[in-house]
Structure formats: structure tokens, C-alpha cells
Design a protein around this motif. Sequence first.
Motif, mmCIF file in Angstrom:
data_model
loop_
_atom_site.group_PDB
_atom_site.id
_atom_site.type_symbol
_atom_site.label_atom_id
_atom_site.label_comp_id
_atom_site.label_asym_id
_atom_site.label_seq_id
_atom_site.Cartn_x
_atom_site.Cartn_y
_atom_site.Cartn_z
ATOM 1 N N GLN A 337 0.830 -1.211 0.000
ATOM 2 C CA GLN A 337 0.000 0.000 0.000
ATOM 3 C C GLN A 337 0.859 1.254 0.000
ATOM 4 O O GLN A 337 1.865 1.337 0.708
ATOM 5 C CB GLN A 337 -0.891 -0.029 1.245
ATOM 6 C CG GLN A 337 -1.791 1.171 1.339
ATOM 7 C CD GLN A 337 -2.863 0.975 2.404
ATOM 8 O OE1 GLN A 337 -3.599 -0.010 2.393
ATOM 9 N NE2 GLN A 337 -2.936 1.908 3.324
ATOM 10 N N VAL A 338 0.472 2.201 -0.828
ATOM 11 C CA VAL A 338 1.214 3.469 -0.908
ATOM 12 C C VAL A 338 0.218 4.602 -0.661
ATOM 13 O O VAL A 338 -0.759 4.739 -1.391
ATOM 14 C CB VAL A 338 1.864 3.631 -2.301
ATOM 15 C CG1 VAL A 338 2.555 4.977 -2.407
ATOM 16 C CG2 VAL A 338 2.848 2.510 -2.569
ATOM 17 N N GLU A 339 0.490 5.362 0.391
ATOM 18 C CA GLU A 339 -0.455 6.401 0.786
ATOM 19 C C GLU A 339 0.260 7.741 0.797
ATOM 20 O O GLU A 339 1.402 7.834 1.237
ATOM 21 C CB GLU A 339 -0.946 6.061 2.196
ATOM 22 C CG GLU A 339 -2.075 6.915 2.655
ATOM 23 C CD GLU A 339 -2.649 6.418 3.986
ATOM 24 O OE1 GLU A 339 -2.209 5.351 4.483
ATOM 25 O OE2 GLU A 339 -3.515 7.112 4.522
ATOM 26 N N ASP A 340 -0.383 8.772 0.289
ATOM 27 C CA ASP A 340 0.274 10.085 0.340
ATOM 28 C C ASP A 340 -0.705 11.155 0.789
ATOM 29 O O ASP A 340 -1.916 10.931 0.830
ATOM 30 C CB ASP A 340 0.886 10.426 -1.033
ATOM 31 C CG ASP A 340 -0.155 10.582 -2.126
ATOM 32 O OD1 ASP A 340 -1.076 11.400 -1.960
ATOM 33 O OD2 ASP A 340 -0.040 9.892 -3.166
ATOM 34 N N THR A 341 -0.139 12.305 1.146
ATOM 35 C CA THR A 341 -0.983 13.440 1.547
ATOM 36 C C THR A 341 -0.912 14.507 0.450
ATOM 37 O O THR A 341 -0.795 15.692 0.723
ATOM 38 C CB THR A 341 -0.478 14.033 2.877
ATOM 39 O OG1 THR A 341 0.900 14.389 2.694
ATOM 40 C CG2 THR A 341 -0.589 13.068 4.019
ATOM 41 N N GLY A 342 -0.937 14.023 -0.788
ATOM 42 C CA GLY A 342 -0.715 14.916 -1.935
ATOM 43 C C GLY A 342 -1.970 15.557 -2.490
ATOM 44 O O GLY A 342 -2.998 15.662 -1.812
#
Length: 643
Positions: A337-342
Motif C-alpha cells: 500500500q502506498v499512501e500520500d498526503t498529496g
Amino acid sequence: MNIETIENATILIVDDKPENLKILFAFLSRYKFTVLAAQCGEDALVSAKENLPDIILLDIIMPGIDGFETCRQLKADEKTKRIPVLFLSSLSDTSDKVRGFNAGGVDYITKPFEQEELFSRITSHLHIAMLRKELEEKNMRLEQEIVRRRQAEESAETANRAKSEFLANMSHELRTPLNGILGYAQVLKRDKHLGESVKKGLNIIERSGLHLLNLINGVLDLSKIEARKMEISKSDFLFHEFLNGIVAMVQVQAQKKKLSFDFLTTADLPAGIHADENRLSQILLNLLGNAVKFTDQGSVIFSVSRVGVRGSGSGEKQEPLTPCPEPLTPDVRIRFQVEDTGIGIPHDRLNDIFLPFKQVGEHTRAIEGTGLGLAISRHLVRLLSSEMYVKSTPGSGTVFWFDLDLMPVSPLNIRKKSEEKHVIAYKGEKRKILIVDDKWENRTVLVSMLLPLGFEVAEASDGREGLNKAWEFMPDMVFMDLIMPGMDGFEAIRQIRRQPELAGIKLIAVSASTLNPPEQILAETGCDDYIPKPVRMQELQDKLAFHLQLKWIYEEENEPEGHEVSDMSDTDQTDISVPPDPEILELYNFALDGNFKALKDRLGHIEEADKSYVSFVRKLRQLADSLDEEMICGFLNEVRGSR
Ligand code: ADP
């Protein structure tokens, strides 16, 4: 034809006796039928052809041609053969009935007839004829559809072939200048005395070149996926080492943008796994690269965790009844899983991002990418029998995830990847290399890679010149481009192979065509080996070491002798019976790939096929246990040299 059309059917009655015709006419006229009449076979044939009735009631004994012959002629005519013929006769012998059916009649009624029965038979035959007609029409439509689809398939295939050819050609054309760009970037970067600004410039050249290469590879990947030619190639590797490698690459990018980067794993991840390392890293690097690219502040979180076990039933371990060399381990399901605050992705664009060349959002960010990454990644995840998911809130961030069922393997047999060492020279006498390529920039790249290592180098710009130079220069190895004007590489290789005096020369094809697998290129050319363009220094060194049996001298080695195979060997290599070169090349490649399991499996086959190789196999097994690729390659070179 429906019930209404049955009721409105046209019936031709044929009888030489007017009173019979009258009775029939009166009876049939009670319904909605259209009734036509004929008094002899000849008239019946004419009327049938003209009016095409839906059914014919046919008397048998008539002057002129009788009913049997009339029926035969009706059945022989393309126009009338489908009209059902019902015999209506005073002949009641079974043999007459059989003759009637043989002549092509569908039914036989003896006179005097029951009116109700005759009516039922007429309607039932009309019904059958109607169904048959419908079936024939459906059949015809189906056949037309099949032909149409076949034509569509053929033209799609032709278009696909043309597309593949175009892509292969384009890829070739683009790779050729890239070989110059990337090759020289690698060569120049080796110079220790470069100023900072030159180094920076070189890095930019290399990065841009690699970006272009990614784009070309991406387009080729997509076309391979579409043509279902994408292959999955699995091997054993250390899971944590693999993940750490990925993290290290992305961390640098995240740091540059001052983003916090968290890598979260659970303790129950397998130490080693059997999977397609390249494809998995391609997917993860795409997701992580995007996360960093599309996030300006905050964090990127990469988490890898176990989410369940497939195929293990209750999950309880069972003792095997007999010890088995390779236990069947159930796959473990791992979530990436790859999560960002972008910047996030608008809800209505979530499907678009998986389409090739679709980029959403600002243009400035888009130009950094190719717009192919997610399309390829999703295809690859599907190829690995899974699905990719995304959730996003514009302005807050995005999460991508997918689950894979992966086979855990023992970490004991997996080699740790060693750092690439800097080669500065080789031991032993000077070796001669001939480079044949029509593009001077390609030749110069190879020359620049080979000269500093101490090789004597000659060049030729096409196959004919290459052939002449081969005689003159007597090289140990030829790097041969394949597609050249004039005499191409294929022909030059064939001609060199034909000369007994040139038999000792190692021929390496260097090609920018990537659609065909290396085995096919080797089989088509008869070369000893193959290197794809753009040429990577490491690969070039590996091939040189193997084919010329070289021992490299590394920069950091204090002790100039380096690895001596005889030091580590307790066997006199000259005593060892050594398998033929193709086997050795295969073992060598397994060692280079770090695939020690495949190497040991192969050794098992070699030993089984020929017991004289026992010492060779035993020695190599010992080395394989040490998981040291260099020792294995060194040993393989040594034993070949001692033959
Ligand atoms: P690119 O090379 O443009 O990154 P991709 O196929 O990897 O191509 O991504 C397609 C598009 O999906 C991107 O251009 C971007 O608009 C959007 N996208 C992908 N990942 C993210 C993310 N983590 N956050 C926001 N947008 C994203």
C-alpha cells in the motif's frame, strides 16, 4: 413464417381427376388457404416454379409423368426443392409409400382420406417447413457473422502486427542514439577529476536518457501486454532486501522534496519469496514515484503487510509424513500500500488514470511523467492474478493498494546482492576486440568502455569491413551490430563462422531490437551471446569475463592478484571433466542472476545425464552453498580454460 402465414399458405393440388380436385378445393377453401390446381405432372412443375406454393398435394397415377417422377423433378430443382410434397393416392401398398418417400415426399395419405386428418397433416408440415426456413435463415446469418468476425480478426491481427513492427522499428531507432547518450554518460562519469558542474550536467544527461528509455520501454511493455506477449519471470529473492532497495531509491526523492517517508512492515513477512522481482519493483516504483511526485507537503507511507494465507485451510501446520526436499508452502497474501498526503485525484478521473497517456492535473507535473506507469502497473498486477485499487480525496491525498499471493521460500539459498565493484583492468595477456557498427557514436561508446580496461580495439562500419578486419586483426572477440546497410551483421556472422581460421573468435551480437527474446536472437544469428542496446557497462564486463575467461582487477583491491580460483579450490581443475560450453554459459548466467536454486537444479540434471561430471558438480555445489557469485563465475572460467 408464423401461425398467420401458415393459415394463409398457398397450396398446390395436383390430380388428373376433376372431381377429386373439386372435393379438395371445396374442403381447403373452408380455410384461409390460397388453393392452386394442376391436372398433370407437367403443369404441376410449371405452376410450382411460378407460384412457389408452401405445400403440394400430389396424386400419383396420372397420364404423362406420374406423381413419383413429378416429385423427383421438383426435388431436383433448386427453386422448388424445399417445398414439402404430400402424396395423396389410392395406392395403399407399403411399397408405394416407400417409393413416395424415396422420391422426396414428406408424407403419404391414402384415398379416401379423412378431412380432419388431412388438415392436421398439412398444417403440421407447413409448421415444420416454417421452422426449417427459420433455422436456415439463422444459420445463414451465423455463417455471415462468422465470416465477418474472421475478417475483423484478420484485419486486427494485421494491424497489430504492423503496430508491433512499427514499435520494434521505432524502439530500434530510438535506442541507437540513446546508446550514445547513456553509454557516454556512463563512461564520462567514471572520470574522477570532473568538476561539480560537469558532474551535474552528466547526471542530467543520464537521467533524461533514462527517462526516454523508460518511455520507450513503457510503450513496448504496453504493446507486449496487449499482444499477450508479456512474460512473468520468477526467481527467489530476499524480501526485506528487495523492499529496502525500493525504499532507498524513493527515500532520496522524498528527502529532496522535504517529505516524511515512512516504511511500515509487519513482523510476519516471509524472509524470502519466489516472484517476479523486476515486475514487482516496476509496480512499486511507479506507485511510490507518483506518491512523491504528486505530494508537496506531508508524507508518503509505504506499508507492506500480511493479510491472510491462501490454500492453507485452517492455517495449522501439519507434519509431513515423509521428509520432502521441497515442501509445498502455501502462498501468503501480502498487501502493498502506498499512501500520500498529496494533491489527490478528482473522483470522476479515478478511472482515467489507468489509461495510457492519461494524466490528470497540472501540466507542469505531467511533463515529468510518461502517463504510462499506472496503465502498465495495473496490467502487471492483473498478470499477477490480482487487482489494483485506489482511493483519493482531492486536496488530501491518495491511497493505492494491491494484494499478491506470494510463495515464501527459504532465505538460506538466496545470495545477498553485492555492491558493484569498479573494474580497472584484467589479468593476463592483452586481448583484442573488434567492434562492428555502422553508427560511429555506438562504436565510440564501446571503444570508450573497453580501452580504459586495457583491451586493444579495432573498428569497422559494416559487415564487409568487419569481415576484412577480422582477418587482418584476428580479434579474440567481435561485438557485432545486426542491422547495418550493405552487409548486415547476420551475414557477417555467417561468413565468419564459415572460416575455420576464424573459428576461435567469440561473436557477441549487439542489438537495439528488443521485441525478440535473446534466445531467438542467438538461434537466428549463431552468435555466442547477445547484449541489448543501450549497452550497460556491468553487462559488458560480465560477458567479457565469461567468454574471454578474464579475471578482473578491481579498483579497491590492495592485493593485485584478486580472486584466484586455485586458492579456494581443493581440486586440481585439470583433472575435472567439464560439461560443454552451452551448459557452462547457462550455469554462469544463473550465478550472475543470483539464482542459486536454479543453478543447483541444473547441476542435478548434469550429474544425472553424465556421471563423468561428478567432480565438477560437487565442486560447484560447494561454491553455490557459499552464495558467492564471483567465486562461481571464476571457477567456471577456470575450468573452461583448463580444457
Ligand atoms: P505519470 O508518468 O504521469 O505519473 P502514471 O500513469 O503513473 O503516469 O499516472 C497517471 C496520472 O495519474 C498522473 O499523471 C497523475 O495525474 C495521476 N496520479 C497518479 N498517482 C497519483 C497520486 N499519488 N496522486 C495524485 N495523482 C496521481
